[in-house]
Design a protein around this motif. Structure first.
Motif, PDB file in Angstrom:
ATOM      1  N   LEU A   1       9.477  66.398  41.174  1.00 12.59           N
ATOM      2  CA  LEU A   1      10.620  65.749  41.508  1.00 12.59           C
ATOM      3  C   LEU A   1      11.733  66.017  40.334  1.00 12.59           C
ATOM      4  O   LEU A   1      11.368  66.509  39.456  1.00 12.59           O
ATOM      5  CB  LEU A   1      10.619  64.204  41.596  1.00 12.59           C
ATOM      6  N   HIS A   2      13.123  66.070  40.953  1.00 17.33           N
ATOM      7  CA  HIS A   2      13.921  66.075  39.981  1.00 17.33           C
ATOM      8  C   HIS A   2      14.155  65.099  38.808  1.00 17.33           C
ATOM      9  O   HIS A   2      13.710  64.097  39.434  1.00 17.33           O
ATOM     10  CB  HIS A   2      15.349  66.305  40.560  1.00 17.33           C
ATOM     11  N   GLU A   3      14.695  65.422  37.732  1.00 16.70           N
ATOM     12  CA  GLU A   3      14.564  64.495  36.689  1.00 16.70           C
ATOM     13  C   GLU A   3      15.067  63.045  37.260  1.00 16.70           C
ATOM     14  O   GLU A   3      14.509  62.040  36.600  1.00 16.70           O
ATOM     15  CB  GLU A   3      15.385  64.739  35.590  1.00 16.70           C
ATOM     16  N   GLY A   4      16.195  62.868  37.514  1.00 13.94           N
ATOM     17  CA  GLY A   4      16.597  61.512  38.100  1.00 13.94           C
ATOM     18  C   GLY A   4      15.723  60.852  38.840  1.00 13.94           C
ATOM     19  O   GLY A   4      15.574  59.752  38.895  1.00 13.94           O
ATOM     20  N   GLU A   5      15.087  61.655  39.907  1.00 13.56           N
ATOM     21  CA  GLU A   5      14.232  60.964  41.002  1.00 13.56           C
ATOM     22  C   GLU A   5      12.849  60.334  40.211  1.00 13.56           C
ATOM     23  O   GLU A   5      12.477  59.370  40.431  1.00 13.56           O
ATOM     24  CB  GLU A   5      13.890  62.012  41.812  1.00 13.56           C
ATOM     25  N   ARG A   6      12.612  61.343  39.180  1.00 17.28           N
ATOM     26  CA  ARG A   6      11.401  61.057  38.358  1.00 17.28           C
ATOM     27  C   ARG A   6      11.562  59.702  37.785  1.00 17.28           C
ATOM     28  O   ARG A   6      10.628  58.813  37.679  1.00 17.28           O
ATOM     29  CB  ARG A   6      10.860  61.964  37.369  1.00 17.28           C
ATOM     30  N   ARG A   7      12.567  59.526  37.168  1.00 21.79           N
ATOM     31  CA  ARG A   7      13.187  58.021  36.520  1.00 21.79           C
ATOM     32  C   ARG A   7      13.045  56.952  37.494  1.00 21.79           C
ATOM     33  O   ARG A   7      12.535  55.815  36.971  1.00 21.79           O
ATOM     34  CB  ARG A   7      14.461  58.166  35.906  1.00 21.79           C
ATOM     35  N   ASP A   8      13.514  57.098  38.618  1.00 18.21           N
ATOM     36  CA  ASP A   8      13.590  56.145  39.508  1.00 18.21           C
ATOM     37  C   ASP A   8      12.143  55.858  39.975  1.00 18.21           C
ATOM     38  O   ASP A   8      11.934  54.617  40.012  1.00 18.21           O
ATOM     39  CB  ASP A   8      14.400  56.693  40.669  1.00 18.21           C
ATOM     40  N   VAL A   9      11.142  56.775  40.417  1.00 17.03           N
ATOM     41  CA  VAL A   9      10.031  56.282  40.708  1.00 17.03           C
ATOM     42  C   VAL A   9       9.040  55.848  39.801  1.00 17.03           C
ATOM     43  O   VAL A   9       8.230  55.021  39.973  1.00 17.03           O
ATOM     44  CB  VAL A   9       9.328  57.717  41.434  1.00 17.03           C
ATOM     45  N   ALA A  10       9.348  56.188  38.367  1.00 15.05           N
ATOM     46  CA  ALA A  10       8.734  55.918  37.331  1.00 15.05           C
ATOM     47  C   ALA A  10       9.010  54.040  37.004  1.00 15.05           C
ATOM     48  O   ALA A  10       8.096  53.389  36.821  1.00 15.05           O
ATOM     49  CB  ALA A  10       8.934  56.728  35.962  1.00 15.05           C
ATOM     50  N   ASP A  11      10.403  53.981  37.265  1.00 12.15           N
ATOM     51  CA  ASP A  11      10.729  52.554  37.127  1.00 12.15           C
ATOM     52  C   ASP A  11       9.865  51.864  38.125  1.00 12.15           C
ATOM     53  O   ASP A  11       9.604  50.540  38.077  1.00 12.15           O
ATOM     54  CB  ASP A  11      12.160  52.530  37.254  1.00 12.15           C
ATOM     55  N   ARG A  12       9.927  52.344  39.323  1.00 10.34           N
ATOM     56  CA  ARG A  12       9.323  51.600  40.501  1.00 10.34           C
ATOM     57  C   ARG A  12       7.988  51.289  40.311  1.00 10.34           C
ATOM     58  O   ARG A  12       7.459  50.459  40.626  1.00 10.34           O
ATOM     59  CB  ARG A  12       9.406  52.572  41.760  1.00 10.34           C
ATOM     60  N   ALA A  13       7.135  52.492  39.690  1.00 11.89           N
ATOM     61  CA  ALA A  13       5.701  52.414  39.577  1.00 11.89           C
ATOM     62  C   ALA A  13       5.555  51.265  38.289  1.00 11.89           C
ATOM     63  O   ALA A  13       4.499  50.309  38.390  1.00 11.89           O
ATOM     64  CB  ALA A  13       5.323  53.511  38.903  1.00 11.89           C
ATOM     65  N   ALA A  14       6.294  51.476  37.159  1.00 15.24           N
ATOM     66  CA  ALA A  14       6.240  50.233  36.086  1.00 15.24           C
ATOM     67  C   ALA A  14       6.377  48.880  36.551  1.00 15.24           C
ATOM     68  O   ALA A  14       5.746  47.941  35.981  1.00 15.24           O
ATOM     69  CB  ALA A  14       7.247  50.768  35.032  1.00 15.24           C
ATOM     70  N   ASN A  15       7.236  48.668  37.578  1.00  9.81           N
ATOM     71  CA  ASN A  15       7.582  47.259  37.891  1.00  9.81           C
ATOM     72  C   ASN A  15       6.964  46.899  39.212  1.00  9.81           C
ATOM     73  O   ASN A  15       6.935  45.553  39.769  1.00  9.81           O
ATOM     74  CB  ASN A  15       9.216  47.183  38.109  1.00  9.81           C
ATOM     75  N   LEU A  16       5.975  47.843  39.919  1.00 11.15           N
ATOM     76  CA  LEU A  16       5.056  47.563  40.862  1.00 11.15           C
ATOM     77  C   LEU A  16       6.295  47.139  42.130  1.00 11.15           C
ATOM     78  O   LEU A  16       5.780  46.153  42.722  1.00 11.15           O
ATOM     79  CB  LEU A  16       4.113  46.823  40.679  1.00 11.15           C
ATOM     80  N   ARG A  17       7.479  47.743  42.379  1.00 11.36           N
ATOM     81  CA  ARG A  17       8.244  47.225  43.401  1.00 11.36           C
ATOM     82  C   ARG A  17       7.514  47.652  44.813  1.00 11.36           C
ATOM     83  O   ARG A  17       7.327  48.783  45.181  1.00 11.36           O
ATOM     84  CB  ARG A  17       9.657  47.912  43.224  1.00 11.36           C
ATOM     85  N   VAL A  18       7.347  46.684  45.629  1.00  8.54           N
ATOM     86  CA  VAL A  18       6.816  47.120  46.891  1.00  8.54           C
ATOM     87  C   VAL A  18       7.801  47.516  48.019  1.00  8.54           C
ATOM     88  O   VAL A  18       8.865  47.111  47.907  1.00  8.54           O
ATOM     89  CB  VAL A  18       5.957  45.866  47.353  1.00  8.54           C
ATOM     90  N   MET A  19       7.135  47.944  49.179  1.00  8.71           N
ATOM     91  CA  MET A  19       8.127  48.335  50.129  1.00  8.71           C
ATOM     92  C   MET A  19       8.363  47.063  50.711  1.00  8.71           C
ATOM     93  O   MET A  19       7.736  46.175  51.199  1.00  8.71           O
ATOM     94  CB  MET A  19       7.094  49.301  51.369  1.00  8.71           C
ATOM     95  N   ASP A  20       9.949  47.079  51.383  1.00  7.07           N
ATOM     96  CA  ASP A  20      10.265  45.890  51.848  1.00  7.07           C
ATOM     97  C   ASP A  20      10.326  45.931  53.696  1.00  7.07           C
ATOM     98  O   ASP A  20      10.989  45.115  54.139  1.00  7.07           O
ATOM     99  CB  ASP A  20      11.668  45.648  51.526  1.00  7.07           C
ATOM    100  N   GLY A  21       9.502  46.988  54.121  1.00  5.56           N
ATOM    101  CA  GLY A  21       9.553  46.905  55.515  1.00  5.56           C
ATOM    102  C   GLY A  21       8.956  48.284  55.818  1.00  5.56           C
ATOM    103  O   GLY A  21       8.482  49.212  55.001  1.00  5.56           O
ATOM    104  N   ALA A  22       8.731  48.435  57.191  1.00 10.59           N
ATOM    105  CA  ALA A  22       7.942  49.728  57.801  1.00 10.59           C
ATOM    106  C   ALA A  22       8.825  50.896  57.274  1.00 10.59           C
ATOM    107  O   ALA A  22      10.081  50.845  57.441  1.00 10.59           O
ATOM    108  CB  ALA A  22       7.687  49.426  59.106  1.00 10.59           C
ATOM    109  N   PRO A  23       8.204  51.937  57.251  1.00 11.89           N
ATOM    110  CA  PRO A  23       9.105  53.151  57.097  1.00 11.89           C
ATOM    111  C   PRO A  23       9.868  53.552  58.433  1.00 11.89           C
ATOM    112  O   PRO A  23       9.225  53.450  59.345  1.00 11.89           O
ATOM    113  CB  PRO A  23       7.951  54.259  56.708  1.00 11.89           C
ATOM    114  N   GLU A  24      10.956  54.356  58.350  1.00 14.23           N
ATOM    115  CA  GLU A  24      11.779  54.623  59.375  1.00 14.23           C
ATOM    116  C   GLU A  24      11.105  55.940  60.053  1.00 14.23           C
ATOM    117  O   GLU A  24      10.813  56.760  59.145  1.00 14.23           O
ATOM    118  CB  GLU A  24      13.124  54.653  59.069  1.00 14.23           C
TER     119      GLU A  24
END
Length: 364
Positions: free
Chosen positions: A341-364
């Protein structure tokens, strides 16, 4: 900074609730990340993390599992290549020690899979894009080079194609040259993934359905939606199972054939395989990363948050996966063919993983 904070929290958490012999990682290793939420889940199980899913993602989850097992006090996770569809079914079976904790996917979870999870009590799902991949059409590098557009690809592999009067007929093309004289005068024989595979899903959507749209634009013929996605069953396309390495070996033994699989398997076998150009684009690292190569897609890992605290080490495993050493531009996953992933994307996903943020609904 996220990883340093997680390690610091972990030391406190382990000192509070772990036996003394488990309070430190081995020398040179990483410590597990902090537990997000309450204390250990009642009924916690002592077993390795269980990972299922995509054969394309399998080499990457396996590499992270091996590094994680070597660098922490946790057991090496058990990784199974079940295909994306099969992995989703296992992942969504339910919550509890007998069920899978993580699944890899070579396409995004579908709305129906999300609903299956919800119906079975798997309500807290963390979705993590982990990188990019291109789907290649490859043959042995001693064979003819293939340079085609997606319309030609669809004409080669669709079960039915339009006749001159636009009626749909069984595909009459037997050789590549039947489609266009510029293509090789070889029998159409393509080994590819089965319907349970996410690679198959992505190939149909990005390659064949897009190719059917090209044929529609070229001929003006209306092509039924079902015909856009239906792959021929007369021997021109051969389902080769979920093991992409087996397709690679088949190509070595069948020089006139082509195979469909993820870019990482091409990168690992560049000494004997070559990829077709599609819409004038080579299947290269840069072309896939930029999206210029037309049959490109994202790869995913899905995590069952309800198993955090139930199965030891899940957060620490995610910290390893999202470390620069693993998925970074020069990490060991890039060496295995993952396009980061591009650097900014990696930061965002790493933050999501560290905070275990769950999906808020079904994928579109």
């Amino acid at each position: 900074m996220i990883r340093i904070a997680s390690v610091s929290l972990t030391v406190l958490a382990l000192a509070a609730c772990s036996p003394a012999e488990n309070t430190a990682a081995p020398a040179g290793g990483i410590e597990p990340a902090a537990n997000t939420g309450a204390a250990a889940t009642p009924g916690a199980v002592e077993r390795p993390i269980r990972i299922v899913g995509s054969s394309t993602v399998f080499p990457f989850t396996t590499a992270v599992a091996e590094s994680f097992g070597a660098r922490t006090q946790f057991a090496t996770p058990v990784v199974e290549s079940t295909g994306t569809g099969g992995g989703m079914r296992l992942f969504c079976q339910g919550v509890g020690g007998e069920n899978a904790d993580i699944t890899g996917a070579s396409r995004r979870m579908t709305a129906s899979e999300f609903e299956m999870c919800q119906a079975n009590g798997v309500t807290d799902i963390v979705e993590l894009p982990i990188g990019y991949d291109g789907i290649v059409i490859a043959n042995v590098n001693t064979g003819p080079e293939l340079d085609l557009n997606r319309g030609q690809l669809w004409r080669a592999l669709a079960a039915q194609v339009p006749a001159e009067d636009c009626t749909m007929i069984d595909n009459p093309n037997r050789n590549w040259s039947d489609i266009d004289p510029s293509l090789p005068d070889l029998r159409i024989e393509v080994f590819g993934p089965p319907p349970t595979s996410g690679t198959r899903d992505a190939f149909v959507e990005l390659g064949l359905e897009a190719g059917a749209e090209e044929v529609h634009a070229e001929t003006g013929c209306e092509i039924p939606e079902m015909a856009m996605a239906r792959v021929r069953e007369d021997g021109a396309w051969i389902d080769a199972g979920e093991n992409d390495n087996a397709i690679v070996q088949t190509l070595a033994n069948t020089p006139s054939a082509y195979g469909v699989f993820g870019y990482s398997f091409l990168a690992q076998n560049s000494d004997r395989l070559q990829a077709a150009r599609v819409e004038g684009q080579d299947a290269t690292f840069d072309a896939i990363s930029s999206g210029d190569y037309p049959i490109s897609r994202s790869l995913f890992v899905y995590v069952k948050r309800q198993h955090v605290g139930l199965v030891p080490g899940i957060e620490a495993f995610l910290a390893e996966f999202t470390s620069d050493d693993a998925w970074g531009e020069y990490g060991y996953l890039a060496d295995r063919g993952l396009i980061p992933l591009h650097e900014g994307e990696r930061r965002d996903v790493a933050d999501r993983a560290a905070n275990l943020r769950v999906m808020d609904g079904a994928p579109e």
